[in-house]
Enzyme design. Structure first.
Site, short mmCIF file in Angstrom:
data_model
loop_
_atom_site.label_atom_id
_atom_site.label_comp_id
_atom_site.label_asym_id
_atom_site.label_seq_id
_atom_site.Cartn_x
_atom_site.Cartn_y
_atom_site.Cartn_z
N GLU A 189 0.75 -0.68 0.04
CA GLU A 189 0.19 0.16 0.51
C GLU A 189 0.76 0.94 -0.15
O GLU A 189 0.41 2.55 -0.70
CB GLU A 189 -0.95 0.05 1.21
N TYR A 234 -7.09 6.73 3.01
CA TYR A 234 -7.58 5.14 2.26
C TYR A 234 -6.52 4.00 2.97
O TYR A 234 -7.00 3.03 2.70
CB TYR A 234 -6.87 5.91 1.26
N ASP A 238 -9.82 4.91 -2.69
CA ASP A 238 -9.20 5.26 -3.87
C ASP A 238 -9.26 5.61 -5.02
O ASP A 238 -10.42 6.10 -5.17
CB ASP A 238 -7.91 4.24 -4.03
N CYS A 289 -12.67 0.21 -15.43
CA CYS A 289 -13.33 1.62 -15.54
C CYS A 289 -12.02 2.63 -15.71
O CYS A 289 -12.21 3.09 -13.95
CB CYS A 289 -14.67 2.09 -14.36
N CYS A 335 -16.25 -0.23 -21.16
CA CYS A 335 -17.76 -0.88 -21.01
C CYS A 335 -17.92 -2.01 -21.07
O CYS A 335 -18.90 -2.39 -20.92
CB CYS A 335 -18.65 0.50 -21.45
N CYS A 381 -17.57 -4.30 -19.15
CA CYS A 381 -18.05 -3.96 -17.41
C CYS A 381 -19.17 -4.67 -17.45
O CYS A 381 -20.22 -4.30 -17.58
CB CYS A 381 -18.19 -2.56 -17.41
N CYS A 428 -24.29 1.77 -15.16
CA CYS A 428 -24.33 2.45 -15.38
C CYS A 428 -24.26 3.81 -15.84
O CYS A 428 -24.72 4.48 -16.65
CB CYS A 428 -22.85 2.68 -16.03
#
Length: 301
Positions: free
Chosen positions: A46, A129, A147, A202, A209, A212, A218
DNA sequence: AAGTCGTGGAT
DNA sequence: TATCCAAGACT
């Protein structure tokens, strides 16, 4: 049509299953997601992933954990060694903060990465975060993990705009909280899945898309994918900035294994005022240690 | 709360 | 070539 036997699922809940199912099929096999990574591995990843692409983190991550498999191992080494091992990942203050976090974990938590969100947040380099990410990914807890990827997915799928605001807003936090599955394990899965969707499908540019799992619901796509309106999102120039000078100075010190004389640093930038300012900044940040004899090195304590 | 803080690949 | 952008934190 008879009335449904169950309440109509809230729009939020109708996102969870398709995204998590998609994640089950499409998640990247990243080392910090392996079961043996452990909380320390998750935390190291991270830190490294803050503003830095996965592809550049991978080799440094592997080397880092081989050298410092536990927080106490890193804490026992000099902070300058962390800065050196950070290599060219960028934002080297993160290396210093990760070392500081390892020291704090060793001193305050018996060498174990804490699972408590507030204790994580108190560590150097750990913000909202990262605390949520470690608590969720490493400990399976239920936290909104906001995030840049998740914010973009929410902006599009729910709010119907191309990009989220520059800075995280209270409205975004409220939305993330509202969308969080009730079940702890599902919430942790959702956090990773929604983040991965933003990273792989995305994306900021050239979103795909057709791959997705929630394209059909969406809001941005259903609105015809209107372009971002408003002021352009701030572009960061780099050439000629103090940041570039700092980078050049620190690169010399990373490569050197003995203290570096002033003259060697003077060669990386020909404008003396900016050069001095950049060096002063590095010293002030604790990234560079000036010696009594006028030479410089990475910090030893 | 807007600025600062690295680096390199992609377009 | 110039611009964008990549799992933010800190002041």
């Amino acid at each position: 049509m008879t009335a449904p036997t169950k309440p109509t699922p809230a729009a939020s809940e109708s996102l969870h299953s398709p995204v998590i199912d998609w994640f089950d099929e499409n998640a990247r096999d990243l080392p910090w997601r392996r079961p043996d990574a452990g909380p320390w591995g998750v935390m190291v990843s991270e830190f490294m992933l803050q503003q830095t692409p996965v592809s550049r983190v991978l080799p440094v991550y592997e080397q880092w954990l081989r050298r410092w498999p536990r927080p106490a191992d890193l804490a026992a080494d000099a902070p300058g060694e962390a800065v050196r091992a950070w290599g060219r990942l960028g934002y080297p203050r993160r290396a210093l903060r990760l070392h500081g976090a390892a020291v704090a974990i060793t001193e305050r938590h018996g060498g174990d990465v804490p699972s408590d969100h507030a204790q994580l947040l108190a560590l150097p380099g750990v913000g909202e975060y990262t605390a949520a990410a470690v608590a969720s990914f490493a400990h399976g807890q239920r936290h909104p993990v906001l995030d840049t990827n998740v914010r973009r997915v929410f902006a599009r799928a729910v709010t119907g705009v191309q990009y989220p605001p520059n800075a995280t807003t209270a409205a975004e936090r409220k939305l993330a909280r509202a969308l969080l599955p009730d079940d702890e394990r599902t919430a942790a899965r959702w956090a990773a899945a929604s983040m991965e969707l933003g990273a792989l499908v995305c994306t900021a540019k050239n979103e795909t898309c057709h791959r997705c799992p929630i394209a059909g619901q969406c809001a941005w796509r259903l609105a015809g994918k209107p372009a971002h309106d408003g002021p352009p999102r701030r572009g960061q120039t780099y050439a000629g900035t103090d940041r570039q000078v700092r980078g050049k100075l620190l690169a010399v010190l990373r490569e050197a294994h003995t203290p570096v004389p002033q003259a060697a640093l003077d060669q990386v930038w020909d404008e003396p005022v900016q050069r001095a300012r950049a060096l002063d900044g590095l010293v002030a940040d604790g990234l560079v240690e000036p010696l009594p004899d006028g030479r410089y090195r990475l910090p030893h304590a």
